[in-house]
Design a protein around this motif. Sequence first.
Motif, PDB file in Angstrom:
ATOM      1  N   LYS A   1       2.186   7.729  -4.560  1.00 46.25           N
ATOM      2  CA  LYS A   1       0.777   7.356  -4.416  1.00 46.25           C
ATOM      3  C   LYS A   1       0.177   7.322  -5.813  1.00 46.25           C
ATOM      4  O   LYS A   1       0.505   8.184  -6.619  1.00 46.25           O
ATOM      5  CB  LYS A   1       0.028   8.383  -3.580  1.00 46.25           C
ATOM      6  CG  LYS A   1       0.429   8.453  -2.135  1.00 46.25           C
ATOM      7  CD  LYS A   1      -0.400   9.537  -1.481  1.00 46.25           C
ATOM      8  CE  LYS A   1      -0.055   9.783  -0.057  1.00 46.25           C
ATOM      9  NZ  LYS A   1      -0.821  10.898   0.496  1.00 46.25           N
ATOM     10  N   PRO A   2      -0.693   6.388  -6.119  1.00 47.81           N
ATOM     11  CA  PRO A   2      -1.100   5.297  -5.241  1.00 47.81           C
ATOM     12  C   PRO A   2       0.061   4.333  -5.022  1.00 47.81           C
ATOM     13  O   PRO A   2       0.913   4.165  -5.883  1.00 47.81           O
ATOM     14  CB  PRO A   2      -2.237   4.622  -5.994  1.00 47.81           C
ATOM     15  CG  PRO A   2      -2.049   5.009  -7.419  1.00 47.81           C
ATOM     16  CD  PRO A   2      -1.324   6.323  -7.428  1.00 47.81           C
ATOM     17  N   PHE A   3       0.070   3.739  -3.859  1.00 48.32           N
ATOM     18  CA  PHE A   3       1.202   2.903  -3.468  1.00 48.32           C
ATOM     19  C   PHE A   3       0.799   1.443  -3.399  1.00 48.32           C
ATOM     20  O   PHE A   3      -0.367   1.095  -3.340  1.00 48.32           O
ATOM     21  CB  PHE A   3       1.764   3.348  -2.124  1.00 48.32           C
ATOM     22  CG  PHE A   3       0.706   3.484  -1.055  1.00 48.32           C
ATOM     23  CD1 PHE A   3       0.222   2.390  -0.375  1.00 48.32           C
ATOM     24  CD2 PHE A   3       0.198   4.736  -0.744  1.00 48.32           C
ATOM     25  CE1 PHE A   3      -0.750   2.516   0.602  1.00 48.32           C
ATOM     26  CE2 PHE A   3      -0.778   4.884   0.236  1.00 48.32           C
ATOM     27  CZ  PHE A   3      -1.250   3.773   0.900  1.00 48.32           C
ATOM     28  N   ASP A   4       1.809   0.616  -3.389  1.00 45.37           N
ATOM     29  CA  ASP A   4       1.643  -0.819  -3.243  1.00 45.37           C
ATOM     30  C   ASP A   4       1.961  -1.167  -1.790  1.00 45.37           C
ATOM     31  O   ASP A   4       3.017  -0.780  -1.281  1.00 45.37           O
ATOM     32  CB  ASP A   4       2.608  -1.527  -4.207  1.00 45.37           C
ATOM     33  CG  ASP A   4       2.522  -3.022  -4.086  1.00 45.37           C
ATOM     34  OD1 ASP A   4       3.279  -3.584  -3.253  1.00 45.37           O
ATOM     35  OD2 ASP A   4       1.722  -3.625  -4.807  1.00 45.37           O
ATOM     36  N   LEU A   5       1.072  -1.884  -1.131  1.00 44.44           N
ATOM     37  CA  LEU A   5       1.272  -2.209   0.286  1.00 44.44           C
ATOM     38  C   LEU A   5       2.538  -3.028   0.513  1.00 44.44           C
ATOM     39  O   LEU A   5       3.235  -2.845   1.503  1.00 44.44           O
ATOM     40  CB  LEU A   5       0.055  -2.940   0.846  1.00 44.44           C
ATOM     41  CG  LEU A   5      -1.222  -2.104   0.959  1.00 44.44           C
ATOM     42  CD1 LEU A   5      -2.384  -2.969   1.432  1.00 44.44           C
ATOM     43  CD2 LEU A   5      -1.026  -0.920   1.875  1.00 44.44           C
ATOM     44  N   ASP A   6       2.831  -3.923  -0.412  1.00 45.13           N
ATOM     45  CA  ASP A   6       4.053  -4.713  -0.283  1.00 45.13           C
ATOM     46  C   ASP A   6       5.293  -3.832  -0.380  1.00 45.13           C
ATOM     47  O   ASP A   6       6.283  -4.070   0.303  1.00 45.13           O
ATOM     48  CB  ASP A   6       4.104  -5.806  -1.354  1.00 45.13           C
ATOM     49  CG  ASP A   6       3.061  -6.887  -1.131  1.00 45.13           C
ATOM     50  OD1 ASP A   6       2.675  -7.118   0.039  1.00 45.13           O
ATOM     51  OD2 ASP A   6       2.621  -7.497  -2.125  1.00 45.13           O
ATOM     52  N   GLU A   7       5.238  -2.800  -1.223  1.00 38.12           N
ATOM     53  CA  GLU A   7       6.359  -1.872  -1.342  1.00 38.12           C
ATOM     54  C   GLU A   7       6.587  -1.108  -0.037  1.00 38.12           C
ATOM     55  O   GLU A   7       7.725  -0.953   0.411  1.00 38.12           O
ATOM     56  CB  GLU A   7       6.112  -0.876  -2.483  1.00 38.12           C
ATOM     57  CG  GLU A   7       7.210   0.161  -2.615  1.00 38.12           C
ATOM     58  CD  GLU A   7       6.890   1.260  -3.610  1.00 38.12           C
ATOM     59  OE1 GLU A   7       7.795   2.057  -3.886  1.00 38.12           O
ATOM     60  OE2 GLU A   7       5.738   1.340  -4.106  1.00 38.12           O
TER      61      GLU A   7
END
Length: 119
Positions: free
Chosen positions: A103-109
């Motif tokens: 986190k923070p994360f990438d939604l695509d990941e």
Amino acid sequence: MKKRIHILEDDHDIAYIIEYLLSDQNYEVQISSSFAQLKEQLRDSIPHLFILDVMLPDGNGIDICRDLKNDEFTKHIPVIVMSANIKGKKMSEDASPDAYISKPFDLDEIHATIKELID
């Protein structure tokens, strides 16, 4: 049949964002904000994948991952551990998660990791 994903996340905003993403991708989503809620919901249904936060009000996602991976009924289910702690990935290694997301994360990941694990 929709694949069911259980999110254990005590931050409601993060849980909502992930739920929105996964629902939009045609997954069935269950959310709990504590280990106690997770245990309660597991009585009704077993998911196809778990997403666990590390810092929880009544437990640690790494310990929960370890318990899930050692339980006869859940050891086959992929687990993704998420943490904002920069040491989280190293700390989670002995719990044998199937994936780790910072986190923070990438939604695509998140979406790509889930597809890789259960689709």
